[in-house]
Design a protein around this motif. Structure first.
Motif, PDB file in Angstrom:
ATOM      1  N   LYS A  51       0.835  -1.200   0.000  1.00 58.31           N
ATOM      2  CA  LYS A  51       0.000   0.000   0.000  1.00 58.31           C
ATOM      3  C   LYS A  51       0.873   1.254   0.000  1.00 58.31           C
ATOM      4  O   LYS A  51       0.611   2.213  -0.729  1.00 58.31           O
ATOM      5  CB  LYS A  51      -0.926  -0.005   1.220  1.00 58.31           C
ATOM      6  CG  LYS A  51      -1.937   1.141   1.247  1.00 58.31           C
ATOM      7  CD  LYS A  51      -2.903   0.965   2.405  1.00 58.31           C
ATOM      8  CE  LYS A  51      -3.985   2.044   2.385  1.00 58.31           C
ATOM      9  NZ  LYS A  51      -3.450   3.388   2.653  1.00 58.31           N
ATOM     10  N   TYR A  52       1.913   1.237   0.833  1.00 57.08           N
ATOM     11  CA  TYR A  52       2.826   2.385   0.911  1.00 57.08           C
ATOM     12  C   TYR A  52       3.481   2.630  -0.444  1.00 57.08           C
ATOM     13  O   TYR A  52       3.522   3.764  -0.937  1.00 57.08           O
ATOM     14  CB  TYR A  52       3.889   2.133   1.972  1.00 57.08           C
ATOM     15  CG  TYR A  52       4.894   3.264   2.120  1.00 57.08           C
ATOM     16  CD1 TYR A  52       4.650   4.316   2.997  1.00 57.08           C
ATOM     17  CD2 TYR A  52       6.079   3.277   1.390  1.00 57.08           C
ATOM     18  CE1 TYR A  52       5.558   5.357   3.134  1.00 57.08           C
ATOM     19  CE2 TYR A  52       6.990   4.306   1.511  1.00 57.08           C
ATOM     20  CZ  TYR A  52       6.726   5.341   2.392  1.00 57.08           C
ATOM     21  OH  TYR A  52       7.631   6.370   2.508  1.00 57.08           O
ATOM     22  N   SER A  54       2.485   1.778  -3.367  1.00 61.29           N
ATOM     23  CA  SER A  54       1.523   2.158  -4.402  1.00 61.29           C
ATOM     24  C   SER A  54       1.107   3.622  -4.281  1.00 61.29           C
ATOM     25  O   SER A  54       0.613   4.216  -5.245  1.00 61.29           O
ATOM     26  CB  SER A  54       0.280   1.268  -4.324  1.00 61.29           C
ATOM     27  OG  SER A  54      -0.491   1.555  -3.172  1.00 61.29           O
ATOM     28  N   GLU A  55       1.299   4.213  -3.101  1.00 60.77           N
ATOM     29  CA  GLU A  55       0.864   5.587  -2.862  1.00 60.77           C
ATOM     30  C   GLU A  55       2.000   6.606  -2.908  1.00 60.77           C
ATOM     31  O   GLU A  55       1.752   7.800  -3.038  1.00 60.77           O
ATOM     32  CB  GLU A  55       0.192   5.696  -1.482  1.00 60.77           C
ATOM     33  CG  GLU A  55      -1.115   4.946  -1.358  1.00 60.77           C
ATOM     34  CD  GLU A  55      -1.702   5.065   0.035  1.00 60.77           C
ATOM     35  OE1 GLU A  55      -0.959   5.456   0.963  1.00 60.77           O
ATOM     36  OE2 GLU A  55      -2.906   4.785   0.190  1.00 60.77           O
ATOM     37  N   ARG A  56       3.239   6.143  -2.789  1.00 63.20           N
ATOM     38  CA  ARG A  56       4.363   7.051  -2.567  1.00 63.20           C
ATOM     39  C   ARG A  56       5.370   7.072  -3.708  1.00 63.20           C
ATOM     40  O   ARG A  56       5.535   6.116  -4.438  1.00 63.20           O
ATOM     41  CB  ARG A  56       5.105   6.627  -1.293  1.00 63.20           C
ATOM     42  CG  ARG A  56       4.240   6.608  -0.042  1.00 63.20           C
ATOM     43  CD  ARG A  56       4.157   7.949   0.603  1.00 63.20           C
ATOM     44  NE  ARG A  56       3.392   7.901   1.857  1.00 63.20           N
ATOM     45  CZ  ARG A  56       3.412   8.862   2.766  1.00 63.20           C
ATOM     46  NH1 ARG A  56       4.161   9.923   2.582  1.00 63.20           N
ATOM     47  NH2 ARG A  56       2.683   8.761   3.866  1.00 63.20           N
ATOM     48  N   TYR A  63       3.792  11.699  -1.625  1.00 62.98           N
ATOM     49  CA  TYR A  63       2.747  10.964  -2.330  1.00 62.98           C
ATOM     50  C   TYR A  63       2.938  11.088  -3.836  1.00 62.98           C
ATOM     51  O   TYR A  63       3.613  12.008  -4.312  1.00 62.98           O
ATOM     52  CB  TYR A  63       1.374  11.474  -1.916  1.00 62.98           C
ATOM     53  CG  TYR A  63       0.977  11.058  -0.518  1.00 62.98           C
ATOM     54  CD1 TYR A  63       0.484   9.777  -0.274  1.00 62.98           C
ATOM     55  CD2 TYR A  63       1.112  11.923   0.561  1.00 62.98           C
ATOM     56  CE1 TYR A  63       0.137   9.378   1.006  1.00 62.98           C
ATOM     57  CE2 TYR A  63       0.769  11.531   1.843  1.00 62.98           C
ATOM     58  CZ  TYR A  63       0.279  10.264   2.061  1.00 62.98           C
ATOM     59  OH  TYR A  63      -0.050   9.859   3.329  1.00 62.98           O
ATOM     60  N   ASN A  64       2.356  10.162  -4.591  1.00 62.77           N
ATOM     61  CA  ASN A  64       2.485  10.195  -6.041  1.00 62.77           C
ATOM     62  C   ASN A  64       1.264  10.857  -6.685  1.00 62.77           C
ATOM     63  O   ASN A  64       0.330  11.272  -6.003  1.00 62.77           O
ATOM     64  CB  ASN A  64       2.726   8.788  -6.608  1.00 62.77           C
ATOM     65  CG  ASN A  64       1.601   7.816  -6.244  1.00 62.77           C
ATOM     66  OD1 ASN A  64       0.449   8.211  -6.034  1.00 62.77           O
ATOM     67  ND2 ASN A  64       1.923   6.535  -6.166  1.00 62.77           N
ATOM     68  N   ARG A  66      -1.253   9.720  -8.576  1.00 65.04           N
ATOM     69  CA  ARG A  66      -2.553   9.065  -8.412  1.00 65.04           C
ATOM     70  C   ARG A  66      -3.143   9.369  -7.042  1.00 65.04           C
ATOM     71  O   ARG A  66      -4.334   9.663  -6.910  1.00 65.04           O
ATOM     72  CB  ARG A  66      -2.401   7.550  -8.582  1.00 65.04           C
ATOM     73  CG  ARG A  66      -3.705   6.779  -8.445  1.00 65.04           C
ATOM     74  CD  ARG A  66      -3.489   5.292  -8.649  1.00 65.04           C
ATOM     75  NE  ARG A  66      -2.572   4.745  -7.663  1.00 65.04           N
ATOM     76  CZ  ARG A  66      -2.934   4.377  -6.435  1.00 65.04           C
ATOM     77  NH1 ARG A  66      -4.202   4.512  -6.047  1.00 65.04           N
ATOM     78  NH2 ARG A  66      -2.059   3.869  -5.587  1.00 65.04           N
ATOM     79  N   THR A  67      -2.302   9.339  -6.018  1.00 62.37           N
ATOM     80  CA  THR A  67      -2.786   9.553  -4.657  1.00 62.37           C
ATOM     81  C   THR A  67      -3.233  10.986  -4.431  1.00 62.37           C
ATOM     82  O   THR A  67      -4.252  11.232  -3.781  1.00 62.37           O
ATOM     83  CB  THR A  67      -1.700   9.183  -3.639  1.00 62.37           C
ATOM     84  OG1 THR A  67      -1.244   7.851  -3.895  1.00 62.37           O
ATOM     85  CG2 THR A  67      -2.237   9.255  -2.220  1.00 62.37           C
ATOM     86  N   GLU A  70      -6.657  11.503  -6.003  1.00 65.78           N
ATOM     87  CA  GLU A  70      -7.699  10.879  -5.177  1.00 65.78           C
ATOM     88  C   GLU A  70      -7.976  11.726  -3.940  1.00 65.78           C
ATOM     89  O   GLU A  70      -9.130  11.921  -3.547  1.00 65.78           O
ATOM     90  CB  GLU A  70      -7.264   9.475  -4.758  1.00 65.78           C
ATOM     91  CG  GLU A  70      -7.246   8.474  -5.907  1.00 65.78           C
ATOM     92  CD  GLU A  70      -6.709   7.118  -5.485  1.00 65.78           C
ATOM     93  OE1 GLU A  70      -6.253   6.989  -4.322  1.00 65.78           O
ATOM     94  OE2 GLU A  70      -6.732   6.179  -6.311  1.00 65.78           O
ATOM     95  N   HIS A  71      -6.907  12.230  -3.329  1.00 68.29           N
ATOM     96  CA  HIS A  71      -7.066  13.078  -2.142  1.00 68.29           C
ATOM     97  C   HIS A  71      -7.833  14.350  -2.481  1.00 68.29           C
ATOM     98  O   HIS A  71      -8.687  14.792  -1.705  1.00 68.29           O
ATOM     99  CB  HIS A  71      -5.686  13.436  -1.575  1.00 68.29           C
ATOM    100  CG  HIS A  71      -5.732  14.442  -0.471  1.00 68.29           C
ATOM    101  ND1 HIS A  71      -6.033  14.107   0.832  1.00 68.29           N
ATOM    102  CD2 HIS A  71      -5.544  15.790  -0.481  1.00 68.29           C
ATOM    103  CE1 HIS A  71      -6.001  15.201   1.584  1.00 68.29           C
ATOM    104  NE2 HIS A  71      -5.726  16.227   0.809  1.00 68.29           N
ATOM    105  N   ALA A 130       2.768  16.003  -2.783  1.00 68.83           N
ATOM    106  CA  ALA A 130       3.039  14.955  -3.777  1.00 68.83           C
ATOM    107  C   ALA A 130       4.150  15.406  -4.717  1.00 68.83           C
ATOM    108  O   ALA A 130       4.251  16.591  -5.056  1.00 68.83           O
ATOM    109  CB  ALA A 130       1.779  14.641  -4.577  1.00 68.83           C
TER     110      ALA A 130
END
Length: 205
Positions: A51-52, A54-56, A63-64, A66-67, A70-71, A130
């Protein structure tokens, strides 16, 4: 959470077999429970790791793309309910290429990590930092409006300059911003507006 589920399962298992069915209790019950808990703990750690990642961003830990998108969608809904605005900030490092050319890419990576640390320290708990790509960052800022944005940007630029003053004294940041919903309602539109603002700022430096 996985270990909690396994623990609950074993409590139910104990009461069902040894209290309800009155079957004899053996010490192997604890061995099986320990094995189940170990597997659940390991699986939980692997899930957290995936999970980490995929988000970072793997280099800076920010954060990347995509994250952050979404945020933004979640934060925009909350802002609508509260009747507040939301800031999208684009940030680009000035003279970053010079750092790579003169000191090498390892130093450039070090600078990016320091900038991430400075941003994480500066922003509020409901904001998100991000890495957008290269030496560009995006920050989604809760309850930022046109009256407060200019001061916020100046303070953010100062925070980055002070953080890097010792090792990278000539590095500053060009920053642009856009406000939701005044400057746009989609994340893509706000990023475009903030990006255009940022490059106007960059030309002035």
């Amino acid at each position: 959470m996985a270990t909690g589920i396994v623990l609950l399962f074993n409590i139910i298992r104990y009461f069902y077999y040894h209290q309800y069915l009155a079957l004899p209790f053996y010490w192997t019950f604890f061995v099986l429970t320990a094995i189940f808990l170990s597997i659940a703990w390991w699986a939980g750690k692997q899930f957290d790791k995936v999970k980490y990642l995929s988000e970072r961003d793997p280099l800076t830990g920010a954060y990347n793309r995509r994250t952050v998108e979404e945020h933004f969608h979640k934060a925009a809904k909350i802002s609508d309910i509260k009747k507040q605005s939301l800031g999208v900030i684009m940030l680009d490092l000035n003279k970053f290429k010079e750092v790579n050319d003169v000191f090498g890419h390892q130093k450039g990576d070090e600078l990016l990590m320091q900038v991430t640390t400075a941003l994480d320290t500066f922003v509020g708990k409901h904001d998100l930092v991000a890495r957008w790509g290269g030496d560009e960052f995006v920050v989604v800022v809760d309850n930022l409006n046109e009256d407060t944005a200019d001061n916020y940007v100046k303070e953010l630029q100062q925070a980055i300059t002070l953080k890097n003053a010792e090792n990278f004294p000539n590095v500053e940041a060009s920053v642009g911003y856009a406000i939701y919903p005044q400057h746009g309602k989609s994340f893509q539109k706000l990023v475009q507006e903030a990006d255009a603002y940022m490059y106007r700022d960059k030309k002035e430096h």
